[in-house]
Write a protein that holds these residues in place. Structure first.
Motif, PDB file in Angstrom:
ATOM      1  N   HIS A   1     -56.667 -10.572 -40.960  1.00  0.00           N
ATOM      2  CA  HIS A   1     -56.891  -9.295 -40.278  1.00  0.00           C
ATOM      3  C   HIS A   1     -58.338  -9.268 -39.797  1.00  0.00           C
ATOM      4  O   HIS A   1     -59.262  -9.432 -40.593  1.00  0.00           O
TER       5      HIS A   1
ATOM      6  N   ASP B   1     -60.095  -6.705 -38.571  1.00  0.00           N
ATOM      7  CA  ASP B   1     -60.834  -5.485 -38.896  1.00  0.00           C
ATOM      8  C   ASP B   1     -60.777  -5.080 -40.367  1.00  0.00           C
ATOM      9  O   ASP B   1     -61.196  -3.983 -40.724  1.00  0.00           O
TER      10      ASP B   1
ATOM     11  N   GLU C   1     -51.974  -9.353 -31.833  1.00  0.00           N
ATOM     12  CA  GLU C   1     -52.081  -7.923 -32.085  1.00  0.00           C
ATOM     13  C   GLU C   1     -50.715  -7.401 -32.468  1.00  0.00           C
ATOM     14  O   GLU C   1     -49.729  -7.648 -31.763  1.00  0.00           O
TER      15      GLU C   1
ATOM     16  N   ARG D   1     -55.389  -5.884 -35.192  1.00  0.00           N
ATOM     17  CA  ARG D   1     -55.881  -7.142 -34.631  1.00  0.00           C
ATOM     18  C   ARG D   1     -55.822  -8.259 -35.671  1.00  0.00           C
ATOM     19  O   ARG D   1     -56.286  -8.086 -36.788  1.00  0.00           O
TER      20      ARG D   1
END
Length: 143
Positions: A27, A29, A108, A117
């Protein structure tokens, strides 16, 4: 300790292998310490077979479209406590990929309206022990 029974959540999990390497993602973020390195996986939706769920999850999380199921490797239960009060019943599949990919690419996933994201990449199968959340439990069945 509680007597409350943990719900069982049916999940599909995918091992996509090419040239002795496993497709994984992280991941973008979310700190690695929270989400770890993962393979495509997720909940099986109502009316969906585990096989259909595996293909859908792999497509949603990687952006790849040319996938097929080679075989079901088995089912394993993973207790995700204390993260969440549940047992994840993982239906594990070995998937074949029928298209070229770069070494790394951005993907995504759309979930709840927000884009998640992801960065997809390949690791040697021998490094599969790094998978988060019990995802490596049936990796040995590929050998």
């Amino acid at each position: 300790m509680t007597d409350r029974a943990k719900p069982i959540r049916e999940k599909a999990l995918c091992y996509i292998v090419r040239d002795g390497r496993l497709l994984v993602f992280r991941h973008v973020d979310v700190p690695l310490e929270e989400a770890g390195v993962q393979v495509p996986a997720g909940g099986i939706e109502a009316g969906e077979t585990p096989e259909e769920g595996a293909l859908r999850e792999a497509r949603e999380e990687t952006g790849l479209t040319e996938l097929s199921i080679m075989r079901k490797l088995g089912v394993t239960d993973y207790d995700v406590t204390p993260y969440r009060w549940e047992i994840q019943r993982l239906h594990v599949f070995h998937l074949a990929l029928h298209q070229e990919t770069p070494e790394r690419w951005a993907s995504e996933e759309r979930g709840g309206g927000a884009a998640i994201r992801l960065e997809c990449f390949w690791i040697p199968l021998e490094q599969g022990h790094v998978l988060a959340g019990g995802q490596g439990a049936l990796l040995s069945r590929l050998f």
